[in-house]
Design a protein around this motif. Structure first.
Motif, mmCIF file in Angstrom:
data_model
loop_
_atom_site.group_PDB
_atom_site.id
_atom_site.type_symbol
_atom_site.label_atom_id
_atom_site.label_comp_id
_atom_site.label_asym_id
_atom_site.label_seq_id
_atom_site.Cartn_x
_atom_site.Cartn_y
_atom_site.Cartn_z
ATOM 1 N N GLU A 221 0.755 -1.172 0.209
ATOM 2 C CA GLU A 221 -0.049 0.088 0.183
ATOM 3 C C GLU A 221 0.719 1.253 0.108
ATOM 4 O O GLU A 221 0.759 2.275 -0.667
ATOM 5 C CB GLU A 221 -0.961 -0.110 1.090
ATOM 6 C CG GLU A 221 -1.948 1.034 1.169
ATOM 7 C CD GLU A 221 -3.063 1.099 2.437
ATOM 8 O OE1 GLU A 221 -3.705 1.945 2.563
ATOM 9 O OE2 GLU A 221 -2.807 0.019 2.990
ATOM 10 N N ALA A 222 1.972 1.301 0.639
ATOM 11 C CA ALA A 222 2.730 2.464 0.747
ATOM 12 C C ALA A 222 3.314 2.560 -0.507
ATOM 13 O O ALA A 222 3.496 3.809 -1.025
ATOM 14 C CB ALA A 222 3.798 2.038 1.848
ATOM 15 N N GLN A 223 3.789 1.620 -1.326
ATOM 16 C CA GLN A 223 4.280 1.779 -2.541
ATOM 17 C C GLN A 223 3.429 2.125 -3.540
ATOM 18 O O GLN A 223 3.892 3.197 -4.527
ATOM 19 C CB GLN A 223 4.816 0.254 -2.969
ATOM 20 C CG GLN A 223 6.025 -0.209 -2.598
ATOM 21 C CD GLN A 223 6.384 -1.643 -3.071
ATOM 22 O OE1 GLN A 223 5.558 -2.343 -3.512
ATOM 23 N NE2 GLN A 223 7.369 -2.085 -2.361
ATOM 24 N N SER A 224 2.301 1.914 -3.322
ATOM 25 C CA SER A 224 0.816 2.666 -4.266
ATOM 26 C C SER A 224 0.969 3.896 -3.945
ATOM 27 O O SER A 224 0.810 5.039 -4.856
ATOM 28 C CB SER A 224 -0.117 2.160 -3.875
ATOM 29 O OG SER A 224 -0.295 0.625 -4.619
ATOM 30 N N ILE A 225 1.089 4.458 -2.573
ATOM 31 C CA ILE A 225 1.165 5.884 -2.277
ATOM 32 C C ILE A 225 2.423 6.565 -3.111
ATOM 33 O O ILE A 225 2.368 7.673 -3.526
ATOM 34 C CB ILE A 225 1.263 5.955 -1.041
ATOM 35 C CG1 ILE A 225 -0.248 5.498 -0.297
ATOM 36 C CG2 ILE A 225 1.035 7.643 -0.454
ATOM 37 C CD1 ILE A 225 -0.402 5.345 1.324
ATOM 38 N N GLN A 226 3.539 5.813 -2.644
ATOM 39 C CA GLN A 226 4.657 6.671 -3.243
ATOM 40 C C GLN A 226 4.545 6.684 -4.803
ATOM 41 O O GLN A 226 5.211 7.967 -5.174
ATOM 42 C CB GLN A 226 5.833 5.588 -2.925
ATOM 43 C CG GLN A 226 6.335 5.515 -1.684
ATOM 44 C CD GLN A 226 7.519 4.588 -1.435
ATOM 45 O OE1 GLN A 226 7.046 3.292 -1.339
ATOM 46 N NE2 GLN A 226 8.597 4.743 -1.303
ATOM 47 N N LEU A 227 4.010 5.688 -5.656
ATOM 48 C CA LEU A 227 3.959 5.853 -6.778
ATOM 49 C C LEU A 227 3.079 7.247 -7.230
ATOM 50 O O LEU A 227 3.342 7.919 -8.408
ATOM 51 C CB LEU A 227 3.497 4.680 -7.597
ATOM 52 C CG LEU A 227 3.415 4.800 -9.118
ATOM 53 C CD1 LEU A 227 4.555 5.072 -9.819
ATOM 54 C CD2 LEU A 227 2.509 3.454 -9.913
ATOM 55 N N SER A 228 1.909 7.219 -6.533
ATOM 56 C CA SER A 228 1.085 8.438 -6.819
ATOM 57 C C SER A 228 1.737 9.672 -6.547
ATOM 58 O O SER A 228 1.526 10.624 -7.290
ATOM 59 C CB SER A 228 -0.003 8.298 -5.757
ATOM 60 O OG SER A 228 -0.878 9.537 -6.122
ATOM 61 N N ILE A 229 2.713 9.771 -5.576
ATOM 62 C CA ILE A 229 3.458 11.032 -5.223
ATOM 63 C C ILE A 229 4.378 11.300 -6.400
ATOM 64 O O ILE A 229 4.648 12.427 -6.815
ATOM 65 C CB ILE A 229 4.196 11.125 -3.931
ATOM 66 C CG1 ILE A 229 3.017 11.154 -2.816
ATOM 67 C CG2 ILE A 229 5.076 12.159 -3.658
ATOM 68 C CD1 ILE A 229 3.634 10.674 -1.446
#
Length: 559
Positions: free
Chosen positions: A313-321
């Motif tokens: 989930e953290a990686q998905s947020i990272q990608l969005s940023i």
């Protein structure tokens, strides 16, 4: 669903209706009051005391609620008991012989209004002040109802009000039990209403103060509350959703920075660690971020996340940023190194399909199948579904057949009717042979899914003889009931024989009224099938065999 009050019996399950009427007949409905026209409230005694609320408008039941744990349908037995009580009250009020009684039994809202008109303002204020001082529950209700009038409404104020509600609901041991939770929920309702009003009126600062306080206090309440009915969880969800909404508003810069800082600080201090909303704080911060420096602060914290699913989930947020604040090369590099993340893989497939880069989309899907085939069958199914959709988009018949066949046999989550997809692709003259090959392959498998696939094909292809053979091997009552409509036309004698054998077997192993009602339900099915003589003969034998079971004899008499 709106239910006509005069004929509510026609809209409620018979079992619930019967139990509710028993409660009403046993005088279990207490303190029925009409709070205002058409708004009723009552207590019903069951395994506990439950509060029921009803709203009637123009002959319709427009709202109804009960704080009991029943969640198998829209209406519980306690609500039914209150409906019967309201009807009785209404009938009596129309009876001319009851006029004198009605005069002495005014609705609650009228009684309250008459008393309020007569109380001097000074006395009313004195009454409120005294009860706020000595009665905590009254004080909570008072402040919750008029909290929007308090001038100093900061986070500390809201936190203390929420704490007061939680404390008043707790028992002597400081624990909020299952039975006390409804009281807490009712006391919190005005606060939630005010929070929504704050948001609707763009009073965003109060929305922030209240919902951060609510999130913190309710998270702490898990330690001293029974949340088996998800009452605490409901308030958590409310606060989290309000904060997400708030983060998407055009906030004053000072409030935006305060909100952004709160999200980062709460994550760093691990206020919500162990809960889903711990990581949500960084997701909300992402929505609040305005520049690359703020983005870097979030990215730095995301690198500290532990746990397999949390990292994904953290990686998905990272990608969005990264997509919002970084260049394309950095985004592409991140994707390449994290393509084993299902969310990122899914996003890249969608992107490739959208741009008609089907070759790349298929490569990603096949990589996912290979990567997840050992321990994540659900994801494997998802990637195969993508391959099927791509093949359909490209009108590639060979691949459509290939992937639809795989999904029909191995999938446990059907996005399409794969059997019908196959039928549409196979030439008519080749279809019978294809079906036989499919059946042979399925018969070599093991487990419950095998039988489901076989019977599905039998039904779709009208292979009734084969379906009957399957049923004779698996003649369970539930199976008989499910497959009866398909076989009744040609194989009624076989069905009746199996019903007779299985009902007898069922009763030899099960005792109790519920089981007797089940057996009698199947006896009725026998009669509806035209097997009146067979059913009567079986009933006769059962009466002789179980004449020492009065409850069973009672149920047989109802057939």
């Amino acid at each position: 669903m709106l239910i006509p009050f005069e004929s509510f019996e026609n809209y409620i399950e018979e079992k619930i209706l019967s139990r509710g009427f028993s409660y009403f007949e046993d005088s279990q409905v207490n303190n029925l009051v009409e709070i205002k026209p058409g708004n009723y409230e009552a207590q019903v005694l069951g395994s506990d005391e439950y509060c029921v609320k009803m709203v009637l408008e123009e002959g319709l039941i427009v709202k109804h609620s009960c704080d009991c744990p029943y969640d198998y349908g829209p209406v519980c037995k306690h609500m039914v008991a209150v409906l019967f009580a309201i009807r009785e009250t209404s009938i009596k009020s129309m009876n001319v012989n009851e006029v004198s009684k009605v005069k002495n039994r005014k609705p609650l809202y009228q009684q309250v209004e008459e008393v309020l008109v007569k109380i001097p303002d000074v006395e009313l204020r004195k009454f409120i002040q005294e009860n706020c001082t000595k009665n905590q529950e009254f004080r909570n209700t008072f402040f919750a109802s008029f909290s929007d009038l308090v001038e100093c409404q900061n986070k500390d104020y809201f936190a203390k009000q929420i704490q007061s509600v939680l404390n008043s609901a707790a028992g002597r041991d400081g624990f909020i039990g299952w039975a006390e939770m409804p009281r807490m929920v009712r006391a919190m309702e005005p606060f939630l209403d005010h929070s929504q009003s704050f948001y609707n009126n763009s009073d965003f600062e109060k929305v922030f103060y209240f919902n951060t306080a609510l999130l913190e206090e309710m998270t702490a309440a898990f330690e001293f509350g029974d949340d088996s009915n998800a009452d605490i969880g409901y308030h958590i969800d409310f606060a989290e959703n309000m904060l997400y909404q708030l983060a998407n508003e055009d906030l004053p810069e000072e409030l935006r920075i305060t909100f952004f800082t709160y999200c980062l600080t709460s994550f760093q201090k691990k206020i919500y660690e162990g809960w889903n909303w711990h990581l949500s704080m960084l997701n909300i911060a992402k929505n609040l971020s305005k520049n690359e420096d703020e983005a870097d602060e979030i990215l730095k914290l995301l690198e500290t996340v532990n746990g397999k699913y949390e990292i994904e989930e953290a990686q998905s947020i990272q990608l969005s940023i990264l997509r919002q604040f970084k260049d394309e090369d950095e985004v592409a590099d991140f994707i390449e190194h994290h393509l084993d993340n299902p969310a990122i893989k899914r996003s890249e497939i969608e992107k490739a399909v959208k741009h008609k880069n089907f070759k790349k989309a298929k490569e990603i899907c096949k990589d996912g199948i290979e990567h997840n085939k050992i321990d994540k069958p659900g994801l494997v199914t998802e990637w195969y579904n993508w391959l099927l959709k791509i093949a359909q988009t490209m009108k590639d018949s060979e691949e459509i057949i290939k992937y639809a066949r795989i999904l029909f046999i191995d999938s446990f989550r059907n996005e399409q009717d794969y059997f019908e997809v196959l039928r549409a692709q196979i030439p008519r003259e080749d279809w019978p042979g294809f079906v036989q090959d499919l059946l042979s392959e399925i018969k070599n498998q093991h487990g419950r899914v095998k039988n489901e696939l076989l019977t599905k094909i039998y039904i779709k292809e009208a292979m009734w003889k084969e379906l009957l053979s399957y049923l004779k091997i698996n003649p369970y009552l539930q199976n008989l009931q499910y497959y009866e409509p398909y076989l009744a036309t040609d194989y009624t004698p076989d069905l009746l024989k199996m019903y007779t054998e299985q009902i007898s077997k069922y009763l030899s192993k099960n005792v109790g009224r519920n089981h007797y009602q089940t057996a009698c339900g199947y006896l009725k099915r026998m009669k509806n099938l035209g097997g009146v003589a067979e059913a009567d003969e079986l009933i006769k034998n059962l009466r002789e065999q179980y004449n020492n079971r009065p409850a069973f004899m009672d149920e047989l008499n109802k057939i």
